[in-house]
Design an enzyme around this catalytic site. Sequence first.
Site, PDB file in Angstrom:
ATOM      1  N   LYS A  76       8.922  -2.046  -8.703  1.00 24.47           N
ATOM      2  CA  LYS A  76       8.514  -2.518  -7.682  1.00 24.47           C
ATOM      3  C   LYS A  76       7.934  -3.907  -7.882  1.00 24.47           C
ATOM      4  O   LYS A  76       8.296  -4.942  -6.460  1.00 24.47           O
ATOM      5  CB  LYS A  76       7.346  -1.611  -6.459  1.00 24.47           C
ATOM      6  CG  LYS A  76       8.483  -0.178  -6.171  1.00 24.47           C
ATOM      7  CD  LYS A  76       7.166   0.815  -5.543  1.00 24.47           C
ATOM      8  CE  LYS A  76       7.784   1.794  -5.990  1.00 24.47           C
ATOM      9  NZ  LYS A  76       6.839   3.452  -4.924  1.00 24.47           N
ATOM     10  N   GLN A 120       0.384   4.667  -5.069  1.00 19.92           N
ATOM     11  CA  GLN A 120       1.479   4.693  -5.926  1.00 19.92           C
ATOM     12  C   GLN A 120       1.006   6.465  -6.121  1.00 19.92           C
ATOM     13  O   GLN A 120      -0.080   6.789  -6.314  1.00 19.92           O
ATOM     14  CB  GLN A 120       1.387   4.576  -6.939  1.00 19.92           C
ATOM     15  CG  GLN A 120       3.197   4.859  -7.802  1.00 19.92           C
ATOM     16  CD  GLN A 120       4.353   4.676  -7.111  1.00 19.92           C
ATOM     17  OE1 GLN A 120       4.627   3.877  -6.725  1.00 19.92           O
ATOM     18  NE2 GLN A 120       5.023   6.067  -7.720  1.00 19.92           N
ATOM     19  N   ASP A 143       5.103   2.626   3.129  1.00 16.19           N
ATOM     20  CA  ASP A 143       5.965   3.623   2.320  1.00 16.19           C
ATOM     21  C   ASP A 143       6.113   4.594   3.913  1.00 16.19           C
ATOM     22  O   ASP A 143       7.054   5.313   3.881  1.00 16.19           O
ATOM     23  CB  ASP A 143       5.142   4.544   1.826  1.00 16.19           C
ATOM     24  CG  ASP A 143       4.943   4.115  -0.116  1.00 16.19           C
ATOM     25  OD1 ASP A 143       6.463   3.514  -0.283  1.00 16.19           O
ATOM     26  OD2 ASP A 143       3.775   4.324  -0.546  1.00 16.19           O
TER      27      ASP A 143
END
Length: 319
Positions: A76, A120, A143
């Site tokens: 990422k 994460q 997200d």
Amino acid sequence: MFLRKLVSVIGREKGFHSTKALLEAAIIDGNNIAKQIEKEVRTSVESWIKSGKRRPKLVAIIVGDDPASKVYVSRKVKVAKAVGIDAETITFDKSISQKHLLKAIENLNKDTSVDGILVQLPIPKSINEREICEAVTPAKDVDGFHSENMGKLSVDNDSIVPATALGVIELIQRTKVDTFGKNAVVIGRSKHVGLPIALLLHSDSKGVSGALDMTTTICHRHTPPEELKKFTRLADVVVAAAGVPGLVKKDMVKPGACVIDVGITRVDTESGQKLLGDVDYESVKEIAGHITPVPGGVGPMTVVMLMKNTLKAARKNQS
Ligand SMILES: NC(=O)c1ccc[n+]([C@@H]2O[C@H](COP(=O)([O-])OP(=O)(O)OC[C@H]3O[C@@H](n4cnc5c(N)ncnc54)[C@H](O)[C@@H]3O)[C@@H](O)[C@H]2O)c1
């Protein structure tokens, strides 16, 4: 027989080595499509900066030392840099308390130089995952896991949509698969993967989310295998997001269907680690019209759609 012969003749003219190759599914190249989107995002970021705005900034939080999480986050960060987004990783020891993690997120929420925050997953079991997702302020929740963003998505209001779901829809749209009024099955109902995919497949294409107008069925671990097969055999689009390697077999797929494999399971082999999807790729490609490989299908799309979300958040936070 006649059809097969005809296909064989056309196939040779088009340069296919065998009738089998011509009859097989077209492979949806997620790496290639993600690269195209990467270029588009880079251009948008450049013009954003030229207009006098601050470079977007993404902060990724890792808790613990899960090797897969480290790989995902470093990918990422790499793509963020490639599109001109500043990216930083903060790693906490797995022993961090929920209170301290919440405090760190609160600080990032207040930090005006940060546009996007992601934690994460998975995080250690000692920490409540839902509370952590709720702690990220919705405007920086790249997200799209905060209930405000999920809620807005379900009523088709403007929101930050989970990147994997966006990636799946983008793959289907850019492949020009016919979806209007067709049947879709999503295998998996998790709140951050299966559910948002289903919401985007079934919603109105004229709505804010630009969804696909498909008649959509969600199957899950309590769908009996025979029922699952009944549903998938009717589907023009099958999205597998169960995390069960090889779950979708050839006899479960309608000829010509588009099969999108979200699943990623890491297995150890003699030659190192291997990634397995939820679809029995070799057999299903003999019957599907389109198919995504694992790796190289949905994975790269998730990363690049996260960058789109970060730019979207920057536009909101800096306006
Ligand atoms: N490619 C990507 O970018 C990407 C992103 C996120 C997740 N993933 C992968 O997608 C998969 C799903 O992720 P998740 O976080 O939603 O997992 P999860 O474990 O939270 O959810 C799995 C879902 O699958 C369903 N399921 C399990 N076994 C089933 C079966 N036999 N039949 C039908 N349904 C079944 C469960 O009911 C559940 O809803 C995992 O393999 C994950 O690694 C990939």
